[in-house]
Design a protein around this motif. Structure first.
Motif, short mmCIF file in Angstrom:
data_model
loop_
_atom_site.label_atom_id
_atom_site.label_comp_id
_atom_site.label_asym_id
_atom_site.label_seq_id
_atom_site.Cartn_x
_atom_site.Cartn_y
_atom_site.Cartn_z
N THR A 113 49.66 19.33 63.00
CA THR A 113 50.38 20.10 64.37
C THR A 113 49.59 19.54 65.49
O THR A 113 48.17 19.82 65.94
N GLN A 114 50.02 18.53 66.16
CA GLN A 114 49.65 17.86 67.45
C GLN A 114 49.20 19.12 68.40
O GLN A 114 48.26 19.08 69.01
N GLN A 115 50.20 20.05 68.67
CA GLN A 115 49.96 21.40 69.48
C GLN A 115 50.19 22.67 68.43
O GLN A 115 50.87 22.44 67.57
N PRO A 116 49.57 23.62 69.18
CA PRO A 116 49.71 24.83 68.27
C PRO A 116 51.16 25.39 68.34
O PRO A 116 51.86 25.14 69.25
N ARG A 123 49.34 31.88 67.74
CA ARG A 123 49.26 30.40 67.64
C ARG A 123 48.28 29.91 66.72
O ARG A 123 47.20 30.44 66.68
N ARG A 138 46.90 26.10 64.33
CA ARG A 138 47.20 24.45 63.97
C ARG A 138 46.85 24.44 62.43
O ARG A 138 46.04 25.35 61.80
N VAL A 142 56.50 20.34 60.61
CA VAL A 142 56.00 21.39 61.61
C VAL A 142 57.14 22.45 61.71
O VAL A 142 56.80 23.54 61.71
N SER A 175 43.83 26.46 61.24
CA SER A 175 43.01 26.71 62.47
C SER A 175 43.56 27.95 63.08
O SER A 175 44.60 27.98 63.71
#
Length: 244
Positions: free
Chosen positions: A110-113, A125, A127, A167, A219
């Motif tokens: 996941t590039q962004q949360p 949120r 990752r 995603v 994460s």
């Protein structure tokens, strides 16, 4: 076209693909200034399939083996008139070889949360990243939906699309699950199986089979990570201290 100019054409007697590296999913046999000889041979090696495309449409698909190209093996040839009288090209279709080898160790993340809703913590949120593997299962669908008429189509060309699917399925897996976020995040094997189940139909829509899907790390926000650590600690204490 005169008979003599036809005779001077260069004809292909053997169609085959010698893969000289990794990462190529689809390869079009170079046909410029060449035409396929009627009665020639098609050689499809293990871990390959061959797709014949006539006038932009998939005509035939061949698995591993050696084939003699005649009207008996390729029905579309019956529509080509006068090939034996040297009036027309004996075979006009394009040929695409597909690699059906497992594409191993493909990484996702996941590039962004991504924001998910959890029954215990509300909006969370997170990752995550891991690896997956897949292979071409239906070359006809893969040609129509993904590769098209490109000379070469590689795993890198497909990577971003598959990552987006991962995603989306990750979010759907959490959103549609009755399992608490902490329980799922603490069991990455369960999470991987859940996401794989969501992803499999999406991969099939592209003619792909999802072989494996692994979550290597999740994460979490700091406050949730502390809650997870506390839950693990309490569970360990119950195992150590017997009940009386």
């Amino acid at each position: 076209m005169s008979i003599m100019s036809f005779v001077k054409k260069q004809f292909i007697d053997i169609l085959q693909w010698n893969e000289d590296g990794d990462g190529v999913l689809s390869w079009r046999y170079p046909m410029q200034d060449f035409e396929i000889q009627y009665g020639g041979q098609l050689v499809v090696r293990e871990s390959q399939m061959a797709v014949f495309v006539n006038e932009g449409k998939v005509a035939d698909v061949f698995g591993p083996g050696t084939y003699k190209l005649t009207t008996q093996t390729i029905p579309v040839l019956t529509y080509l008139k006068n090939w034996d009288k040297l009036f027309e090209s004996p075979f006009k279709s394009d040929v695409y070889f597909m690699s059906t080898r497992l594409q191993l160790g493909r990484r996702w993340g996941t590039q962004q949360p991504i924001t998910i809703r959890d029954k215990d913590f509300g909006m969370v949120r997170m990752r995550a990243f891991g690896i997956y593997s897949y292979q071409i299962k239906d070359p006809g669908i893969f040609f129509r939906e993904v590769a098209g008429t490109r000379d070469i189509y590689t795993v890198d060309d497909l990577e971003q699309q598959l990552r987006n699917q991962v995603v989306a399925s990750m979010t759907a897996a959490f959103g549609g699950s009755n399992v608490a976020f902490l329980d799922m995040a603490g069991n990455q094997g369960l999470l991987g199986d859940t996401v794989k189940g969501k992803l499999a139909p999406d991969f099939a829509r592209y003619g792909l089979g999802l072989d494996s899907f692994m979550v290597e790390n999740v994460s979490l926000p700091e406050e949730i990570q502390k809650a997870l650590d506390k839950r693990i600690s309490v569970g360990m204490m119950k195992d150590v201290i017997p009940d009386y």
